[in-house]
Scaffold this active site. Sequence first.
Site, PDB file in Angstrom:
ATOM      1  N   GLU A 181       0.869  -1.163   0.000  1.00  0.00           N
ATOM      2  CA  GLU A 181       0.000   0.000   0.000  1.00  0.00           C
ATOM      3  C   GLU A 181       0.915   1.224   0.000  1.00  0.00           C
ATOM      4  O   GLU A 181       1.820   1.313   0.835  1.00  0.00           O
ATOM      5  CB  GLU A 181      -0.873  -0.021   1.264  1.00  0.00           C
ATOM      6  N   ARG A 217       4.983 -13.123   9.725  1.00  0.00           N
ATOM      7  CA  ARG A 217       5.657 -11.865   9.442  1.00  0.00           C
ATOM      8  C   ARG A 217       6.990 -11.807  10.191  1.00  0.00           C
ATOM      9  O   ARG A 217       7.206 -12.526  11.164  1.00  0.00           O
ATOM     10  CB  ARG A 217       4.779 -10.683   9.813  1.00  0.00           C
ATOM     11  N   LYS A 248       4.608   0.476   9.309  1.00  0.00           N
ATOM     12  CA  LYS A 248       4.717   1.752   8.601  1.00  0.00           C
ATOM     13  C   LYS A 248       4.107   2.889   9.408  1.00  0.00           C
ATOM     14  O   LYS A 248       4.630   3.992   9.434  1.00  0.00           O
ATOM     15  CB  LYS A 248       3.974   1.664   7.256  1.00  0.00           C
TER      16      LYS A 248
END
Length: 551
Positions: free
Chosen positions: A32, A258, A268
């Site tokens: 994104e 992850r 982020k």
Amino acid sequence: DTTSAPNFIRNQIREEIEGGRTGKIVTRFPPEPNGFLHIGHAKSICLNFGLAEHFGGDCHLRFDDTNPAKEEQAYIDAIKADVHWLGFEWAGPVRFASDYFDTLYQWAQHLVREGKAYVDDLSPDEIREYRGTLTEAGKPSPYRERSAEENLDLLERMRTGEFAEGEKVLRAKIDMAAPNINLRDPILYRIRHASHHQTGDKWKIYPSYDFTHGQSDALEGVTHSICTLEFEDHRPLYEWFLDNLPVPAKPRQIEFARLNLNYTLTSKRKLKLLVDQGIVDGWDDPRLPTISGMRRRGYTPASIRKFCEMIGVTRADGGLVDIAMLYHAIRSDLEDNAPRAMAVLKPLKVVLTNVPEDFEEVYEVAGHPAREDMAVRKVPFTRELYIDHDDFMENPPKKFFRLAPGKEVRLRNSYVIRCDEVIKDDAGELSELRCSVDFDTLGKNPEGRKVKGVIHWVSAERGIPMEVRLYDNLFLEEQPDKDRDADFLEHLNPESLVTVRAIGEPSLAESEPESRFQFERVGYFCADRHACRDGQLVFNRTVGLKDSWAR
Ligand code: ATP
Ligand code: MG
Ligand code: MG
């Protein structure tokens, strides 16, 4: 020296190919564009692009751009640059989920016509409340039974901007009692009167992640849609859309754990907070685990790819990878590939009293002890030089093999010197050493005695001043965001950046931005990409010499 760790997805695909169940594979990396990529994304990049490389398939770069309020062109540009810098090339053009907005809208209408989607007037809070909990079934919205005709009309009017944000949403009609809450009539479209970086003002409604992702995969012919474990619970929904829409292909979602790295944040949103609050010097601050920050710090693409290979790919969640492993990956790369140089970070003046004022000799020194392909350096030796403060002690303990009053030490690549006199300033601080050279020790041992210590040095007359930025972990806590979400600001390391004025050997004067060196006996350093200009030299410490990674 490092073996690769298990990668269950690679093994699984190998079996599929050997069993004839998979032909050419297609993967995608779907960021994104709401921030810069970090080391966690590097894991996903290395996995997706790495699989395509390994099995001769394709990997797409697709921006998951369904939330225009948080997205920016600058992030798109930075993400593309980071993927390229890591050494990967996407197949075909850069893609955007927004490329599929027209098709997604038609598919939404398709669901409405089939009685599988409806426009809901409940507020976001009401929707949450009606959805129920893990232990309590949801209850249906009073708008759930609207006719297909009414829904089509309302959806169209949502699209053209007739309603305010939050006034209506489009939801799939699946099962309000499903044990998996993601199936309790998930939202497909929200009203947002926002301008989009790709589609401008065309849309007043934007599709949700769930309604976008799998369909985009299907439209692109993605075979393996690899994501992190948080999406495991979304998989039934991913499949529901593929089963209920006229999609051209059936991609498969596979989840993996992850990356979490100690002393580091991999979110982020949290990194953006550090940037926005000015706690760090932009997204590419060398203390951040962003790919561009690591690049500026001196990491090589090869070291990041090697690290990602070393950590492996599993479904075991919750583990913390030791940052020492990342340091190990870059250290071993630079050990083999970075030229050597001498630089003194805490300069202490030494005057060699038996060397004449205008004396100069120049040594030709190998650029790297094991690399004959590297340029030879010219290292000048003169009457005045600098050594590091830490290499001298006035009252040394027994095993101190560096310089001390009346003691001898070897200058690396040069002579043995003896400290004859210690000069102090008015405040009683050490200001200079007077030493003498044994001229009979160049390239050979001194006569009749052993000199154990070797120290680095730089000619005072010929050395060049430079700024050295000593970076350390940004956080003092292994898991800075463990307890409460905002806690991480309380765990900042006040010494994550210490700047010193240093003196480097003359060969460093021509350093290109981003050139990397081992400063002998000190550590690995990289010429700063931005600050090295107009003859200024600024070096960033990438990592120290000592490896603490326990294998
Ligand atoms: P963040 O929480 O930092 O914003 P994200 O997952 O929302 O991360 P995206 O831009 O959506 O960020 O991520 C793109 C891809 O990178 C996704 O497929 C995601 O699963 C993967 N990814 C993100 N963070 C990690 C991580 N820590 N480890 C492995 N993969 C990750
Ligand atoms: Mg995401
Ligand atoms: Mg995110």
